[in-house]
Motif scaffolding. Structure first.
Motif, PDB file in Angstrom:
ATOM      1  N   LEU A   1      -0.896  -2.105  21.563  1.00 30.83           N
ATOM      2  CA  LEU A   1      -1.980  -2.023  20.774  1.00 30.83           C
ATOM      3  C   LEU A   1      -2.002   0.254  21.303  1.00 30.83           C
ATOM      4  N   LEU A   2      -1.829   0.746  21.793  1.00 32.82           N
ATOM      5  CA  LEU A   2      -1.733   2.165  21.994  1.00 32.82           C
ATOM      6  C   LEU A   2       0.114   2.653  20.965  1.00 32.82           C
ATOM      7  N   ALA A   3       0.968   1.400  21.335  1.00 34.83           N
ATOM      8  CA  ALA A   3       1.719   2.114  20.003  1.00 34.83           C
ATOM      9  C   ALA A   3       1.289   1.955  18.746  1.00 34.83           C
ATOM     10  N   THR A   4       1.204   0.933  18.433  1.00 32.05           N
ATOM     11  CA  THR A   4       0.404   0.549  16.778  1.00 32.05           C
ATOM     12  C   THR A   4      -0.717   1.646  16.353  1.00 32.05           C
ATOM     13  N   ALA A   5      -1.084   1.701  17.361  1.00 29.30           N
ATOM     14  CA  ALA A   5      -2.358   3.021  16.677  1.00 29.30           C
ATOM     15  C   ALA A   5      -1.415   4.135  17.147  1.00 29.30           C
ATOM     16  N   LYS A   6      -1.006   4.567  17.083  1.00 30.87           N
ATOM     17  CA  LYS A   6       0.103   6.082  17.006  1.00 30.87           C
ATOM     18  C   LYS A   6       1.054   5.502  16.531  1.00 30.87           C
ATOM     19  N   SER A   7       1.139   4.444  15.718  1.00 26.62           N
ATOM     20  CA  SER A   7       2.485   4.742  14.710  1.00 26.62           C
ATOM     21  C   SER A   7       1.799   4.749  13.428  1.00 26.62           C
ATOM     22  N   PRO A   8       3.363   5.647  12.939  1.00 25.50           N
ATOM     23  CA  PRO A   8       2.568   5.903  10.886  1.00 25.50           C
ATOM     24  C   PRO A   8       2.606   4.724   9.930  1.00 25.50           C
ATOM     25  N   ALA A   9       2.862   3.582  10.417  1.00 22.53           N
ATOM     26  CA  ALA A   9       2.316   2.632   9.387  1.00 22.53           C
ATOM     27  C   ALA A   9       1.092   2.791   9.633  1.00 22.53           C
ATOM     28  N   MET A  10       0.491   2.159  10.832  1.00 20.57           N
ATOM     29  CA  MET A  10      -0.628   1.799  10.821  1.00 20.57           C
ATOM     30  C   MET A  10      -1.728   2.728  10.502  1.00 20.57           C
ATOM     31  N   LEU A  11      -1.076   4.198  11.125  1.00 22.25           N
ATOM     32  CA  LEU A  11      -2.186   5.118  10.729  1.00 22.25           C
ATOM     33  C   LEU A  11      -2.692   5.805   8.769  1.00 22.25           C
ATOM     34  N   THR A  12      -1.696   4.724   8.493  1.00 25.02           N
ATOM     35  CA  THR A  12      -1.043   4.752   7.070  1.00 25.02           C
ATOM     36  C   THR A  12      -2.766   3.771   6.522  1.00 25.02           C
ATOM     37  N   TYR A  13      -1.562   2.444   6.614  1.00 25.80           N
ATOM     38  CA  TYR A  13      -2.446   1.396   6.357  1.00 25.80           C
ATOM     39  C   TYR A  13      -3.852   1.552   6.005  1.00 25.80           C
ATOM     40  N   LEU A  14      -4.502   1.394   7.784  1.00 31.02           N
ATOM     41  CA  LEU A  14      -6.080   1.290   8.141  1.00 31.02           C
ATOM     42  C   LEU A  14      -6.434   2.565   7.451  1.00 31.02           C
ATOM     43  N   ASP A  15      -5.506   3.721   7.072  1.00 28.03           N
ATOM     44  CA  ASP A  15      -5.933   5.280   6.537  1.00 28.03           C
ATOM     45  C   ASP A  15      -7.071   5.931   7.652  1.00 28.03           C
ATOM     46  N   ASN A  16      -6.150   5.939   8.830  1.00 27.73           N
ATOM     47  CA  ASN A  16      -6.924   6.884   9.746  1.00 27.73           C
ATOM     48  C   ASN A  16      -6.692   8.239   9.774  1.00 27.73           C
ATOM     49  N   ASN A  17      -5.124   7.869   9.326  1.00 27.82           N
ATOM     50  CA  ASN A  17      -4.214   9.191   8.855  1.00 27.82           C
ATOM     51  C   ASN A  17      -5.491  10.258   8.251  1.00 27.82           C
TER      52      ASN A  17
ATOM     53  N   LYS B   1       0.706  -1.063   0.269  1.00 29.49           N
ATOM     54  CA  LYS B   1       0.021  -0.408  -0.308  1.00 29.49           C
ATOM     55  C   LYS B   1       0.800   1.475   0.068  1.00 29.49           C
ATOM     56  N   GLY B   2       0.714   2.033  -0.664  1.00 32.95           N
ATOM     57  CA  GLY B   2       1.565   3.428  -0.853  1.00 32.95           C
ATOM     58  C   GLY B   2       2.009   4.263   0.077  1.00 32.95           C
ATOM     59  N   GLY B   3       2.873   3.955   0.565  1.00 35.25           N
ATOM     60  CA  GLY B   3       3.079   4.689   1.078  1.00 35.25           C
ATOM     61  C   GLY B   3       3.399   4.665   2.579  1.00 35.25           C
ATOM     62  N   VAL B   4       3.966   2.890   3.049  1.00 36.46           N
ATOM     63  CA  VAL B   4       3.304   2.307   4.232  1.00 36.46           C
ATOM     64  C   VAL B   4       4.409   1.892   4.684  1.00 36.46           C
ATOM     65  N   GLN B   5       5.323   1.193   3.267  1.00 39.05           N
ATOM     66  CA  GLN B   5       6.519   1.423   2.915  1.00 39.05           C
ATOM     67  C   GLN B   5       7.894   2.071   4.179  1.00 39.05           C
ATOM     68  N   GLN B   6       7.703   3.008   4.075  1.00 36.15           N
ATOM     69  CA  GLN B   6       8.711   3.727   4.521  1.00 36.15           C
ATOM     70  C   GLN B   6       8.614   3.303   5.898  1.00 36.15           C
ATOM     71  N   PHE B   7       7.474   3.300   5.727  1.00 35.38           N
ATOM     72  CA  PHE B   7       7.377   3.182   7.728  1.00 35.38           C
ATOM     73  C   PHE B   7       7.863   1.643   8.014  1.00 35.38           C
ATOM     74  N   VAL B   8       7.534   0.765   7.345  1.00 36.83           N
ATOM     75  CA  VAL B   8       7.731  -0.394   7.875  1.00 36.83           C
ATOM     76  C   VAL B   8       8.889  -0.737   9.101  1.00 36.83           C
ATOM     77  N   THR B   9       9.674  -0.258   8.664  1.00 36.97           N
ATOM     78  CA  THR B   9      11.456  -0.673   9.301  1.00 36.97           C
ATOM     79  C   THR B   9      11.041  -0.149  11.157  1.00 36.97           C
ATOM     80  N   SER B  10       9.979   1.246  10.865  1.00 35.88           N
ATOM     81  CA  SER B  10      10.599   2.076  12.031  1.00 35.88           C
ATOM     82  C   SER B  10       9.966   0.999  12.735  1.00 35.88           C
ATOM     83  N   TYR B  11       8.470   0.847  12.767  1.00 34.69           N
ATOM     84  CA  TYR B  11       6.884  -0.163  12.708  1.00 34.69           C
ATOM     85  C   TYR B  11       7.779  -1.439  13.704  1.00 34.69           C
ATOM     86  N   GLU B  12       8.244  -1.971  12.906  1.00 35.55           N
ATOM     87  CA  GLU B  12       8.435  -3.532  13.420  1.00 35.55           C
ATOM     88  C   GLU B  12       9.875  -3.609  14.804  1.00 35.55           C
ATOM     89  N   ARG B  13      10.221  -2.498  14.478  1.00 33.03           N
ATOM     90  CA  ARG B  13      11.839  -2.041  15.703  1.00 33.03           C
ATOM     91  C   ARG B  13      10.803  -1.671  16.177  1.00 33.03           C
TER      92      ARG B  13
END
Lengths: 423, 647
Positions: free
Chosen positions: B220-236, B193-205
């Motif tokens: 759960l809270l950390a994923t909710a606030k993560s750029p990867a999840m915010l982008t992937y599931l569009d909450n952004n 998904k466009g825009g997700v790739q750049q954030f996955v490294t930090s997401y996992e780490r």
């Protein structure tokens, strides 16, 4: 090309016995049971082609009389006038087929090809990823649907066929459409479907026999059953000699990934291995830059698409009553061309459906005059037909699926008259 | 020691209950004990089962090590997850992106569109020619990227994938890697998904791994606030709906073509009208359905909509993309006053937030709750009894069997609730339960393609110099790592992984790897057997089945295959064919070359095929390690065998 029926007639059991080790069990099971009849019975086959990247439906099938479109696309609009260098192929006085799709002209005239225009998703996302995801899951408002619509279709066929080839995707990995609980096979190249040990065919042969022995004795039902299927499939493909396939005279597949995929689907159809749902895909439709007109990127793409489908249809010869082909793409493109001679992500696009039991020779769906106030968000061809209406009608009618509520759980719509009413 | 054993046996002989015996065994101050003896398992069987569940495979000698230190102690160390990992860190040292922040990654590995925009802005290419896919402008852009120190995104994915493979294969902290894999899949995002790739490294780490054995709520809270999840599931993109806008909130404005935040467009830091696209329920739905409560967890569509309203304004800090501080001291105070919350890459954008009152799962959220009401929602979800059941079941499916017993799931769910979602405690409850050790669940899991590949590397002690080659096989076997499209993550069940096509690929993987045809992955098959040469192919089968499948019943395998391997005619033919085509083991692909200087093959068992002679029925059978020989073939068959697919 040998088919399973031919094998059974000609004593292929003996032939198999000389092969890699024994008769495929589903044939022997069938040969001494009532299943024989169902194996002989020809199944209907649906072939879906996903055009990834969002095809510009307005360039593939152009409402050429529309003056708004002409104005919106100063360098991309093509004319149907005979005086033009390569005019659009006039289908019905209103819509013209891109000149590179001449392979479709006869199919349309013979009423084998139907077009649905203004098709798309009720979800207005213009993200490729999301729109493909929604189209393939068949639930445009639920991300978390675990299954793909074609996998659900497999489950709804209502009969279990002892074959690994019931649902096959000619891709390296399973497409989203095939996600789900029902068995589906992803294979990009049929000749790879074998135990391989490069440069050592003898070794590969021993390895194959060894694996077959081991999977035969394993206590895991899943591995045991699937192992059997793998080896059966392998033997069928080996005997069918897929590498030296000769299509019907006049069926010329383009030398392209899509041409190659459809050619292999044709092989599977003719082998009578129980194929019912096949999937292939092609890319390059995201034409933001220099889309081209009579020649160029888009022209090459539609040429490939139409030639591959037409070759497949010709190749199907006596199977034409059984197969149906349906194209799909995640969304269409902007009515206005952009600053780089291309088009951006839009909404409605068009679909092509080929088969003997469809109402062909018609451009179905609604395309309004493309004045700005008629456009969706004042920029895009509006979605006037939900893609699920088309998928549902084609799949249920052709594959004789009864429970359509399960195929598209969130959808309540009606068919658009794409399929002939006759049983 | 002897005395203890005597006392022990005496107690046992006297008919003392198993409980006493095992309480005696509560090892090394771990505070827990595993009831495997009651289940009739030996120490070795228990160690084997434990390793099959909490590591990516047992390395040579590891089973003995676990027996020696004790199952409980081993598990305790794994829960702590802080064993020294210098070896794996050294392997990863050259992957620069692994240490980068999201901002640095965005700058170094820009999306193609970003590069083009910058190149146009800097006058490297003009807008028209750039968009024509001409070689000239492509070259110009490539040079431009080089000058600016920018790299293609494919490289970012390559480093990420390589690091996952190397950690899984070589980290001492196996459980941490297994749990990282588990939670990543639970909170799945896809690089496609466009825009997700750049954030996955930090997401996992930064989001997944450090919380993988911590508290569920924190994760759960950390994923909710993560750029990867915010982008992937569009909450952004989710903003207050027009009709829910409170007085004083600005009208929505038309979407701009440019993606720059409005505050940037004006060259100052005034808070301007945000892009208002309205409510997007994607994340709110999936956080309930997939991350916490489960689909039957007792929520309604109204709850989804209300939760989406609560989470409006939870978005990406735009400073990531533009690597500029939008804030300055003056406006920061004003932003704080308005309820904006900046937390690293996360931004609570108060101006996109729905300020009205909400009700989720019967709980009221008073109007004007701001950022804190999202935190409250996450707490509500993380501590819900449906979540406890859902997470307990998912863990049991991963670690016990595809259909774990309800009694086990109930115990785990109880611990989840009692211990405040402490993941370690839930795991301890699971491993301390009789159900975990039941003979019915041994070998009941089917390895995923990733698990198969990594367990092969670990079991054979292979050297991995080009991990990406393994990734390509993993992909081929049906697991596109980091790129499962749906937010469900890969289904964790055998039926998903095993179909007739993928099974053949597994067999071919075994053969390819053992015969040295996976470039950059090298096995020293003889070293596995202390450099003892098997007497014959049949002997090789016996010896290597036991090495590669310890504590498994391999009698049937041996019985089935031996006649085939003893066929002298076949042996000769294979040997001839192998001799004719024998080539030095595959050339390394330069691009995927990941040199580990101190790991370079040296001496015996290293470079080139190894030639040994074996007497078999008077005839010499050559065995060339790492080539098309019978030994390689025997090992390939074992790797591709059904038994090796199970764990």
């Amino acid at each position: 090309m040998n088919s399973r029926r031919v094998f059974l007639r000609n004593g292929a059991l003996a032939l198999f016995a000389m092969g890699l080790g024994g008769v495929p069990t589903f044939i022997s099971r069938a040969a001494d049971s009532r299943k024989l009849r169902s194996l002989y019975k020809k199944n209907k086959i649906l072939i879906c082609i996903f055009q990834r990247g969002a095809m510009d439906g307005l360039m593939a099938v152009t409402p050429f009389e529309d003056q708004y479109l002409r104005k919106a696309r100063p360098t991309l609009f093509m004319s149907a006038a005979k005086s033009a260098n390569k005019p659009l192929i006039d289908l019905d006085g209103r819509f013209g087929l891109h000149p590179s799709m001449s392979a479709f002209e006869n199919l349309f005239k013979e009423k084998r090809l139907a077009i649905v225009h203004g098709v798309g998703s009720p979800n207005t996302t213009r993200s490729h990823f999301d729109a493909q995801d929604y189209m393939e899951s068949g639930t445009p408002f639920s991300k978390g649907t675990p299954s793909g619509w074609l996998n659900r279709a497999v489950g709804l066929l209502g009969h279990e066929v002892p074959t690994p080839f019931q649902a096959v995707s000619l891709t390296t990995s399973l497409p989203r459409s095939f996600y789900g609980d029902n068995a589906a096979l992803a294979i990009s190249n049929l000749s790879d479907f074998t135990v391989q040990l490069r440069g050592n065919p003898m070794g590969a042969n021993t390895a194959a026999k060894s694996f077959e022995e081991l999977y035969d004795q394993t206590s895991s039902d899943l591995l045991n059953k699937t192992g059997k299927e793998s080896f059966e499939a392998m033997k069928i493909l080996k005997t069918a000699d897929v590498k030296n396939y000769k299509p019907v005279a006049g069926a010329v597949y383009p030398m392209s990934p899509l041409g190659n995929s459809l050619k292999q689907i044709a092989q599977l159809v003719k082998m009578d291995v129980g194929l019912e749902i096949a999937f292939a895909e092609c890319g390059g439709w995201d034409t933001h830059y220099n889309q081209g007109t009579e020649i160029g990127t888009f022209s090459r793409n539609v040429s490939d698409l139409s030639n591959a489908i037409a070759a497949f249809w010709t190749d199907m010869a006596q199977y034409q009553d059984d197969v149906e082909i349906m194209t799909m793409t995640e969304f269409g493109r902007t009515v206005h061309q952009n600053g780089s001679n291309g088009t951006d992500h839009g909404r409605g696009s068009c679909m092509f459906i080929v088969g003997n039991d469809i109402n062909g020779g018609i451009v179905h769906g609604k395309v309004p005059e493309l004045s700005i106030e008629n456009l969706e968000d004042r920029r895009d061809l509006p979605v006037t037909t939900d893609f699920r209406a088309v998928f549902n009608e084609v799949a249920t009618a052709h594959l004789k699926i009864k429970d359509s509520g399960k195929l598209f759980p969130e959808w309540k719509g009606s068919s658009i008259g794409l399929v002939k009413k006759t049983g | 020691m002897k005395k203890i054993v005597q006392t022990f046996s005496l107690l046992f002989l006297l008919g003392t209950t198993g409980v006493l015996v095992s309480s005696f065994q509560a090892h090394n101050g771990t505070g827990f004990r595993f009831p495997y003896q009651q289940a009739g398992l030996t120490d070795r069987e228990a160690a084997s089962h434990l390793l099959s569940r909490f590591s990516f495979g047992a390395t040579p000698g590891q089973l003995e090590d676990v027996v020696k230190i004790g199952a409980e102690k081993w598990f305790q160390d794994q829960l702590t997850g802080s064993l020294p990992d210098d070896k794996v860190e050294a392997m990863l040292a050259s992957f620069e992106s692994l240490k980068m922040t999201n901002e640095e990654i965005v700058q170094t590995y820009p999306k193609a569109g970003q590069v083009l925009r910058m190149a146009i802005k800097d006058g490297i290419v003009d807008r028209d020619s750039a968009r024509i896919d001409k070689k000239d402008s492509k070259d110009a852009i490539r040079n431009y990227m080089q000058e600016k120190g920018m790299k293609p995104q494919a490289e970012l994915l390559r480093q990420l994938v390589n690091q996952k493979i190397l950690r899984a294969a070589f980290s001492e902290n196996q459980l941490k890697e297994v749990m990282t894999d588990f939670w990543f899949n639970h909170f799945n995002v896809a690089v496609g998904k466009g825009g997700v790739q750049q954030f996955v490294t930090s997401y996992e780490r930064d989001v997944i791994r450090p919380n993988s054995l911590g508290k569920f709520e924190t994760l759960l809270l950390a994923t909710a606030k993560s750029p990867a999840m915010l982008t992937y599931l569009d909450n952004n993109k989710s903003t207050v709906n027009e009709e829910n806008m409170m007085q004083g909130q600005k009208k929505p404005m038309k979407r701009r073509k440019n993606d720059m935040p409005d505050s940037m467009m004006n060259g100052n830091a005034k808070i301007k009208k945000p892009k208002m696209q309205g409510l997007n329920e994607n994340y709110a739905r999936e956080i309930m359905e997939l991350h916490t409560l489960g689909v039957d967890g007792g929520y309604t569509q109204a709850d989804v909509t209300e939760a989406a309203r609560v989470l409006t304004g939870w978005s990406l800090n735009p400073e990531i993309e533009y690597s500029l501080r939008i804030r300055n001291k003056v406006n920061e105070q004003r932003l704080n006053r308005l309820g904006f919350v900046y937390d690293d890459n996360f931004l609570f954008a108060a101006n996109k937030h729905d300020k009205g009152e909400k009700k989720v799962l019967g709980q009221s959220f008073a109007a004007g709750g701001g950022y804190e009401e999202g935190v409250k929602l996450i707490h509500l979800l993380a501590t819900h009894s449906s979540t406890a059941k859902f997470i307990a079941k998912k863990l049991a499916v991963r670690f016990v069997s595809d259909n774990p017993s309800q009694s086990l799931v109930d115990k785990m769910a109880k611990t989840f609730l009692e211990k405040d979602g402490d993941i370690k405690e839930v795991l301890i409850t699971m491993v301390s339960a009789a159900e975990f050790w039941s003979k019915k669940v041994l070998r009941e899991k089917t390895k995923s393609p990733f698990e198969l590949a990594i367990s092969t590397v670990r079991t054979t002690g292979a050297k991995v110099q080009a991990p990406f080659q393994l990734y390509q096989w993993i992909n081929k076997m049906g697991q596109k790592v980091y790129n499962y499209q749906a937010p469900t993550g890969f289904p964790d069940k055998g039926q998903y992984w095993i179909n007739s096509g993928s099974l053949l690929n597994r067999m071919n993987f075994g053969l390819a790897l053992a015969s040295g045809r996976v470039p950059g992955v090298k096995m020293d098959l003889l070293a596995l057997n202390a450099n003892h040469e098997p007497e014959s192919a049949a002997a090789a089968l016996k010896v290597y089945s036991r090495i590669l499948l310890p504590e498994r019943d391999v009698e049937e395998t041996i019985k089935r295959l031996t006649p085939m391997l003893n066929d002298p005619e076949m042996m000769d033919k294979i040997d001839q064919a192998a001799g004719k085509t024998a080539t030095p083991s595959s050339k390394m692909d330069d691009e995927d070359d990941m040199m580990m200087d101190d790991e370079k093959p040296k001496g015996k068992g290293g470079k080139g095929p190894q030639k040994i002679n074996i007497k078999k029925g008077g005839a010499d059978v050559r065995l060339l390690a790492g080539n098309n020989t019978m030994l390689a073939q025997v090992v390939g068959i074992i790797i591709g065998s059904p038994e090796f697919q199970r764990r």
